[in-house]
Design a protein around this motif. Sequence first.
Motif, PDB file in Angstrom:
ATOM      1  N   ALA A 179      32.078  50.597  32.308  1.00 27.43           N
ATOM      2  CA  ALA A 179      34.162  50.433  31.815  1.00 27.43           C
ATOM      3  C   ALA A 179      35.323  51.203  32.481  1.00 27.43           C
ATOM      4  O   ALA A 179      35.538  50.680  32.425  1.00 27.43           O
ATOM      5  N   GLU A 180      34.634  52.017  33.118  1.00 22.10           N
ATOM      6  CA  GLU A 180      35.926  53.209  33.616  1.00 22.10           C
ATOM      7  C   GLU A 180      36.007  52.034  35.464  1.00 22.10           C
ATOM      8  O   GLU A 180      36.887  52.267  35.426  1.00 22.10           O
ATOM      9  N   ALA A 181      34.766  51.414  35.864  1.00 22.03           N
ATOM     10  CA  ALA A 181      34.990  51.043  36.721  1.00 22.03           C
ATOM     11  C   ALA A 181      36.671  50.002  36.461  1.00 22.03           C
ATOM     12  O   ALA A 181      37.630  49.657  37.838  1.00 22.03           O
ATOM     13  N   GLU A 182      36.280  48.712  35.663  1.00 23.53           N
ATOM     14  CA  GLU A 182      37.451  48.342  35.134  1.00 23.53           C
ATOM     15  C   GLU A 182      38.403  49.226  34.432  1.00 23.53           C
ATOM     16  O   GLU A 182      39.590  48.197  35.795  1.00 23.53           O
ATOM     17  N   LYS A 183      38.171  50.058  34.261  1.00 22.95           N
ATOM     18  CA  LYS A 183      40.206  50.792  34.514  1.00 22.95           C
ATOM     19  C   LYS A 183      40.415  51.309  35.926  1.00 22.95           C
ATOM     20  O   LYS A 183      41.364  51.186  35.808  1.00 22.95           O
ATOM     21  N   ASP A 209      44.153  50.131  36.706  1.00 25.44           N
ATOM     22  CA  ASP A 209      45.508  50.599  37.061  1.00 25.44           C
ATOM     23  C   ASP A 209      45.409  50.558  38.658  1.00 25.44           C
ATOM     24  O   ASP A 209      46.818  51.147  38.638  1.00 25.44           O
ATOM     25  N   ARG A 210      44.529  50.355  39.590  1.00 28.48           N
ATOM     26  CA  ARG A 210      45.273  50.100  41.323  1.00 28.48           C
ATOM     27  C   ARG A 210      45.772  48.739  41.499  1.00 28.48           C
ATOM     28  O   ARG A 210      46.897  49.226  41.778  1.00 28.48           O
ATOM     29  N   GLN A 211      46.199  48.396  40.330  1.00 26.71           N
ATOM     30  CA  GLN A 211      46.775  47.088  40.368  1.00 26.71           C
ATOM     31  C   GLN A 211      48.013  46.669  38.986  1.00 26.71           C
ATOM     32  O   GLN A 211      48.693  46.709  40.191  1.00 26.71           O
ATOM     33  N   VAL A 270      49.910  48.835  42.793  1.00 26.55           N
ATOM     34  CA  VAL A 270      50.373  48.024  43.793  1.00 26.55           C
ATOM     35  C   VAL A 270      51.263  47.441  43.165  1.00 26.55           C
ATOM     36  O   VAL A 270      52.144  46.428  43.981  1.00 26.55           O
ATOM     37  N   GLU A 271      50.969  46.575  41.748  1.00 25.86           N
ATOM     38  CA  GLU A 271      52.083  46.102  41.300  1.00 25.86           C
ATOM     39  C   GLU A 271      53.951  46.404  41.329  1.00 25.86           C
ATOM     40  O   GLU A 271      54.444  45.991  42.017  1.00 25.86           O
ATOM     41  N   GLY A 272      53.216  47.952  41.372  1.00 27.28           N
ATOM     42  CA  GLY A 272      55.061  49.171  41.249  1.00 27.28           C
ATOM     43  C   GLY A 272      54.923  48.812  42.172  1.00 27.28           C
ATOM     44  O   GLY A 272      56.324  49.352  42.979  1.00 27.28           O
ATOM     45  N   LEU A 273      54.116  48.465  43.950  1.00 27.19           N
ATOM     46  CA  LEU A 273      54.540  49.102  45.199  1.00 27.19           C
ATOM     47  C   LEU A 273      55.205  48.154  45.071  1.00 27.19           C
ATOM     48  O   LEU A 273      56.621  48.712  46.459  1.00 27.19           O
TER      49      LEU A 273
END
Length: 547
Positions: free
Chosen positions: A352-356, A360-362, A365-368
């Motif tokens: 569950a934490e891995a998916e979170k 969050d990283r995605q 990256v979209e904001g970047l």
Amino acid sequence: MFVVEKVARGHRYLYLAETYRENGKVRQRLIRPLGRKDQLLLSGDLDRLIASMAQHSDRNLVLSEIDNGELASTRIGGPLLFGRLWERLGIGDVLRDQLAKRAFEFAVERAVFVSVLHRLFVSGSDRSCEKWMSDYKIDGIDGLQLHHLYRAVAWLGEEIEEKAEGALAPRCVKDVIEETLFDRRRDLFTDLSLVFMDTTTLSFYGEGGDSLGAHGHSKDYRPDLKQVVLAVVIDGTGRPICSEMMPGNTADSTVLLPIVDRLQKRFGIGRVCVVADRGMISKATIAALEARKLEYILGARERSSKIVRDTVMDDTQPFVPLLIERTQGETQLFIKEVMAEGERYIVCRNEAEAEKDRMDRQAIVEGLQTQLKRGDKALVGNKGYRRYLKVTDRGDDKPAFEIDAGKLAEEARYDGIFVLRTNTKINPLLAVLRYRDLLKVEELFRRAKAVMKTRPIYHSSDEAIRGHIFCSFLALLLQKELADLCAAKGVKLEWQDLLRDLDRLQEATIEKDGKRITGRTSVRGQVGTIFQAAGIALPPNLKSEAA
């Protein structure tokens, strides 16, 4: 008797009714009609009737005068609930025993209780406590003034032995109180074989104490203020055991070992397993724990530790899937044990934490990508962005940023991963569960920080600062005791709602017909359920005695 409403010929009528028993059955009968409801309301006859009847109800008279502001009331919920827990835990008895040989001319134990109760309801200075307590019915506080509160908290932090060379802190009155409270509940099944630790910082307004006030890494984001480092020690059941206060420039990684040494000396413990997060450990700390033959389960630094990053994380052994039941569902974990350079590591992946982490990283990256379209200047100062960027040469001697795919792939290795280092011989699952106990008590640590971050702190002596903070520690003890009682009864405790509901429980006294009549307001919200879970009786709705 009571009023009932009936519909006839399209109109609503009110009747005075009563209940009676006939042949073992409860029945109702109408005594007399009162009239059409709409006409009674329009003429005001219904209101006059209610007011006339209310004059003959002592409790209603008290409550109506409270509502109208004609009678001053006092809040009784908080003092009653936490006052009973205070005595059950033996805090009052321990304080009175310590005060037996002192010649204070005021009720020190009551002053301490008021300060602790104040921490539970509103975090603030002792100056605000003096005004706050006037709204509450607290036995034994008559005559208490601000300077009494100052003297009481200073007594708690009073040194009783000179600080030994190299010692973490001097021995104080508060230490004796902590040890005595622990001894009162110690039995064959009570020990400190498992302890959890965490730290926070508390800022001062002013210079602080002679030794406690210092500038350091501020966890409450006030680097401009001097501070004290506060460590809270919690046992395997989640109960707070003691607090330690150190100068504000003390590094977290240097406090674990001295605290363990003091625990062994203060509480007479032998075998102990220390559970702590990565911020409190260092190579020197681990070496010292092993030299003392103490067990530990410590969070490892996945990114900054070379052995973890390059050896443990690259281990090719398969993970073992585990399903852990929780109060709010199940948690899917994957665990494996890795030996590296003679040390035992346990790698755990939480799906569950891995998916979170991935989501969050995605989002970052979209904001970047959006920011890159606006130009490089939009990225300046954003650490969250910079960790995924690399500098490229555009050929015009001006560096440019672009997303680093290698860094993204490296970060993905750590999704949902935490690594433990331990010297215990317990199986990997039990080690993970014990470490997860640390995660469970993080909620208690959050409550501790909310209660312990009592500000503003204006005291300028070490003694007063220690006592001020120790009052918050005692508040945490009461909070934990109530939470345990509620959990045992299956009652969900909503803390802020409870405090509001407790403040609504009030009482007032009037004199009428030669009697002193005391009435209380109705129970609202969680109060009834919480009092029942704690095994505490509420006062009667109405109490009458000769004036």
